[in-house]
Design an enzyme around this catalytic site. Structure first.
Site, PDB file in Angstrom:
ATOM      1  N   ARG A   3      61.160  38.389  38.286  1.00 47.62           N
ATOM      2  CA  ARG A   3      60.074  37.859  39.106  1.00 47.62           C
ATOM      3  C   ARG A   3      59.790  38.785  40.286  1.00 47.62           C
ATOM      4  O   ARG A   3      58.640  39.019  40.665  1.00 47.62           O
ATOM      5  CB  ARG A   3      60.393  36.447  39.614  1.00 47.62           C
ATOM      6  CG  ARG A   3      59.217  35.826  40.391  1.00 47.62           C
ATOM      7  CD  ARG A   3      59.526  34.439  40.931  1.00 47.62           C
ATOM      8  NE  ARG A   3      60.564  34.479  41.943  1.00 47.62           N
ATOM      9  CZ  ARG A   3      61.811  34.044  41.779  1.00 47.62           C
ATOM     10  NH1 ARG A   3      62.190  33.534  40.615  1.00 47.62           N
ATOM     11  NH2 ARG A   3      62.688  34.116  42.756  1.00 47.62           N
ATOM     12  N   TYR A  23      32.354  33.977  43.538  1.00 47.08           N
ATOM     13  CA  TYR A  23      32.731  33.505  42.213  1.00 47.08           C
ATOM     14  C   TYR A  23      33.154  32.040  42.301  1.00 47.08           C
ATOM     15  O   TYR A  23      33.816  31.623  43.255  1.00 47.08           O
ATOM     16  CB  TYR A  23      33.873  34.374  41.684  1.00 47.08           C
ATOM     17  CG  TYR A  23      34.621  33.790  40.515  1.00 47.08           C
ATOM     18  CD1 TYR A  23      33.965  33.453  39.335  1.00 47.08           C
ATOM     19  CD2 TYR A  23      35.990  33.566  40.590  1.00 47.08           C
ATOM     20  CE1 TYR A  23      34.649  32.909  38.264  1.00 47.08           C
ATOM     21  CE2 TYR A  23      36.691  33.032  39.526  1.00 47.08           C
ATOM     22  CZ  TYR A  23      36.019  32.695  38.371  1.00 47.08           C
ATOM     23  OH  TYR A  23      36.696  32.140  37.312  1.00 47.08           O
ATOM     24  N   ASP A  40      36.899  41.459  47.769  1.00 48.95           N
ATOM     25  CA  ASP A  40      37.031  41.408  46.321  1.00 48.95           C
ATOM     26  C   ASP A  40      36.217  42.570  45.761  1.00 48.95           C
ATOM     27  O   ASP A  40      34.995  42.594  45.847  1.00 48.95           O
ATOM     28  CB  ASP A  40      36.504  40.071  45.792  1.00 48.95           C
ATOM     29  CG  ASP A  40      36.723  39.903  44.294  1.00 48.95           C
ATOM     30  OD1 ASP A  40      36.737  40.922  43.578  1.00 48.95           O
ATOM     31  OD2 ASP A  40      36.866  38.752  43.838  1.00 48.95           O
ATOM     32  N   LYS A  44      38.723  42.443  34.334  1.00 46.02           N
ATOM     33  CA  LYS A  44      37.370  42.948  34.133  1.00 46.02           C
ATOM     34  C   LYS A  44      37.363  44.469  33.914  1.00 46.02           C
ATOM     35  O   LYS A  44      37.882  44.940  32.918  1.00 46.02           O
ATOM     36  CB  LYS A  44      36.503  42.531  35.319  1.00 46.02           C
ATOM     37  CG  LYS A  44      36.633  41.053  35.733  1.00 46.02           C
ATOM     38  CD  LYS A  44      36.321  40.075  34.624  1.00 46.02           C
ATOM     39  CE  LYS A  44      36.162  38.634  35.081  1.00 46.02           C
ATOM     40  NZ  LYS A  44      37.324  38.006  35.694  1.00 46.02           N
TER      41      LYS A  44
END
Length: 384
Positions: free
Chosen positions: A46, A98, A172, A197
């Site tokens: 992790r 978004y 972003d 993306k």
């Protein structure tokens, strides 16, 4: 070193142990310790994984930041960044974000006492005025260009305002990638990506990335990444590194196709509204050219009322009706019913997000084929 070369060689992704030119997939949950007080730099997956660390070094170098962090999705990345803030803090956000980001701000973190002030961040005076009425603003969160209206905010100017008030600027950068825009060099403190993306580029994984500008922010995000646990898997880290290697050639082809598509749409009598920041008519055209390489592979548009939208979309054979963007294939969607359905209709109306707005992500197919596919579907859908 030019970014085209960095995309392939940055981040030390060659495996030192074997000489493999690709970093291996270290598919392990834990690591053998040398002793109670000594290990080989890795303790538990992790917190530490060599494949993920190679990706994190790569994105940090590409964005010219201090350190990178990889997460299981773009929203997982945003979650860890918002966890920097606490009850009573205020975040200033763009009015066009978004839908998943909007939902996290307004339906999740608002329940924990985080205040969200919405402002048109393309209006510098509105940003400045927001600080005059609130002394609790700790950060400004923007998309530039925004999703899906492609509004452009002046990153450098907003960063100066934020820093004058000891606030952070979070950008972003999903729509541009570091190949076309580098917000940290314009004054931002944190950069986010939905790496699903353009960075991945093949519509085959979910991933989120964060890059910090300072050591202090790196320490805080590292703590939150380990504490919240939304890390990217070794396999997806490997795939994302592979996808990033071709970012330049993919985007170069995409942008050629985008210009071809724009030329077609500008001449079409069935296109009543066209959103793209390279157009001289775009209100933020000059700012876009100033802070980017000058193009973007997304186009939003509205068709005239004499077009049957459902028939048009069903008539496409190459362009795929699907959410997401940035892949090698061209995708088209209706934001109001998908990516931005979480917005109340009155809010969509306020920001100008029409119910029939369409957003197309241009892929790397042969450009003329894309235009012909669009045109034949459009012609068949015109109501006689």
């Amino acid at each position: 070193m030019n970014i085209e070369t960095q995309l392939i060689h940055a981040g030390n992704t060659t495996d030192a142990a074997t000489g493999s030119v690709n970093v291996p997939i270290y598919q392990t949950s834990t690591y053998a310790q040398v002793s109670l007080t000594e290990n080989n730099g890795y303790l538990y997956a992790r917190a530490d994984n060599p494949t993920r660390h190679a990706l994190e070094r790569l994105i940090a170098e590409l964005e010219e930041g201090h350190k990178g962090f990889a997460f299981a999705s773009g929203l997982a990345a945003i979650n860890s960044v918002l966890a920097l803030f606490g009850q009573g803090d205020t975040i200033l956000t763009s009015d066009n974000l978004y839908g998943g980001t909007y939902r996290m701000f307004h339906q999740v973190y608002s329940r924990f006492g985080l205040n969200v002030n919405v402002v048109d961040t393309t209006d510098i005076e509105a940003v400045r005025a927001a600080f005059e009425v609130s002394n609790s603003i700790r950060a400004i969160y923007i998309e530039s260009p925004s999703n899906p209206l492609l509004d452009v905010s002046d990153i450098e100017a907003i960063a100066k305002i934020a820093h004058q008030h000891d606030a952070l600027l979070i950008v972003d950068n999903t729509f541009m990638s570091p190949y076309l825009q580098k917000p940290l060099n314009l004054g931002a403190d944190i950069v986010l990506h939905s790496a699903t993306k353009y960075l991945s580029g093949h519509s085959d994984l979910l991933a989120g990335l964060v890059v910090t500008k300072s050591e202090a922010l790196s320490e805080q995000i590292a703590f939150l990444q380990n504490s919240l646990g939304g890390i990217l898997s070794p396999n997806d880290s490997f795939l994302l590194i592979r996808g990033i290697k071709t970012l330049a050639v993919r985007l170069d082809r995409t942008l050629v196709n985008t210009q071809l598509f724009l030329d077609y749409l500008r001449q079409s009598k069935q296109v009543k509204q066209l959103y793209h920041p390279t157009l001289p008519s775009h209100p933020n055209h000059g700012i876009f050219l100033k802070q980017t390489k000058g193009n973007i592979g997304l186009i939003s548009f509205e068709l005239t009322s004499d077009v049957n939208i459902d028939q048009f979309l069903s008539g496409l054979s190459i362009i795929t009706l699907a959410v997401s963007l940035g892949g090698v294939e061209s995708l088209i969607c209706n934001p109001a019913s998908t990516t931005h359905a979480v917005y109340p209709e009155e809010e969509r109306n306020r920001i100008g997000l029409a119910n029939h707005l369409l957003r197309i992500s241009i892929g790397i197919e042969y450009g003329e084929d894309l235009v012909e596919d669009f045109d034949q579907a459009l012609q068949q859908a015109i109501i006689k």
